[in-house]
Design a protein around this motif. Sequence first.
Motif, short mmCIF file in Angstrom:
data_model
loop_
_atom_site.label_atom_id
_atom_site.label_comp_id
_atom_site.label_asym_id
_atom_site.label_seq_id
_atom_site.Cartn_x
_atom_site.Cartn_y
_atom_site.Cartn_z
N ALA A 1 -52.08 -12.87 10.40
CA ALA A 1 -53.34 -12.22 10.75
C ALA A 1 -53.54 -10.94 9.94
O ALA A 1 -54.66 -10.64 9.50
N THR B 1 -54.53 -11.81 6.31
CA THR B 1 -55.74 -12.60 6.14
C THR B 1 -56.88 -11.69 5.69
O THR B 1 -57.06 -10.60 6.23
N TYR B 2 -57.65 -12.12 4.70
CA TYR B 2 -58.71 -11.26 4.18
C TYR B 2 -60.10 -11.89 4.27
O TYR B 2 -61.12 -11.23 4.00
N THR C 1 -60.46 -16.66 9.93
CA THR C 1 -59.48 -17.32 10.78
C THR C 1 -60.20 -18.41 11.58
O THR C 1 -61.25 -18.14 12.18
N ASP D 1 -57.88 -9.31 17.57
CA ASP D 1 -59.16 -9.91 17.18
C ASP D 1 -60.17 -8.84 16.81
O ASP D 1 -60.92 -8.97 15.83
N ARG E 1 -59.56 -5.85 15.65
CA ARG E 1 -59.18 -5.28 14.36
C ARG E 1 -59.62 -6.19 13.21
O ARG E 1 -60.16 -5.72 12.19
N SER E 2 -59.44 -7.50 13.37
CA SER E 2 -59.82 -8.44 12.32
C SER E 2 -61.33 -8.43 12.10
O SER E 2 -61.81 -8.41 10.95
N ARG F 1 -62.54 -5.43 10.30
CA ARG F 1 -62.18 -5.48 8.88
C ARG F 1 -63.15 -6.38 8.10
O ARG F 1 -63.06 -6.47 6.87
N LEU G 1 -63.56 -9.75 8.75
CA LEU G 1 -63.12 -11.14 8.72
C LEU G 1 -64.04 -12.00 9.59
O LEU G 1 -64.57 -11.53 10.60
N LEU H 1 -64.31 -14.94 12.25
CA LEU H 1 -63.46 -15.54 13.27
C LEU H 1 -64.24 -16.66 13.93
O LEU H 1 -65.24 -16.42 14.62
N TYR I 1 -55.57 -19.90 8.52
CA TYR I 1 -55.84 -18.57 7.95
C TYR I 1 -56.28 -18.72 6.49
O TYR I 1 -55.55 -19.29 5.66
#
Length: 299
Positions: free
Chosen positions: A103, A106-107, A110, A131, A133-134, A137, A139, A141, A182
């Motif tokens: 995680a 991953t850039y 997901t 989640d 935080r992702s 960033r 990402l 999801l 991912y």
Amino acid sequence: MPEALDMDPDTVEVAVETLGKLSMLDLTDRHRIVATEPRVGIERLVEKRLDELNAEIRRVFAARDAISSYMEDMREGDRAGALLDIERVESGARVRQRLDDLAFFTYKETLCLHPGGPFTQVMIESALPLDTRSLRRGLALKSVYHPKALEDPHMVSYLRELVSLGAEVRITEQPMDRMLIYDRSAAVVPIDPKDNAKGALFVREQGLVSQMVIYFDGVWKSAVGFHEFTDPPAEASPLSEMEQRVLEVMAIADKDEIAARELEISVRTYRRYVADLMARLGAVNRFQAALRAKEENWI
């Protein structure tokens, strides 16, 4: 023809082309367009949809077969695992650490399939910060859950929070395999689909990961949006505003002329509306049509 239908010629042309592609019209001679017999047209549409569904099922089965194949290879020993770039992790703590690592690095996105019930409160409290935080960033999801996951209000609140932060969540009742993907380059599946406690397989073999992505995309397309599932839109009225008014006047007016004058339309137009509504309601007379309209909550 557009003038007879009281419609814009471009709109009629688009509709004709669409019906032609669906085999509902015979466009061999554009000067004499013939409608397909309803029973034949419906059978063609059903057959077309069945072909699409069968193709989708074949793709899903192909993905499942590929997953079963690599799991069988893992059972043959470490050599096969190294060859396929598959890591078997049986320690629960180690699995969580590997998931955190994936995680973190991953850039792009997901993908998740969750066929089981709701998370425990501990799982939710652990997953939400990761989640969040992702998503912050940037990402993507995308997750698909089974309806039984929504049986717990804490789980529903968790998913609503994710959606509000930009996650895409869908719901499906169809069977699916548990997995995480991912950046479409690494995937995680349970060693035993019936027992998550046995550990997980971390897959980087691109042929297998590609099959898993295809499988995910198939499940994703067949699922419905979270809000659509939890808050379905109210059913739209099957009647236009004028049809609604005709039904209301038809129930109280003694003569067609009086009803038409009330609606500010011609008697001929009024009678055309009445005939169409009676046909849709399956009524043999206006009294029966009014009764059935009330049964259907149309008036």
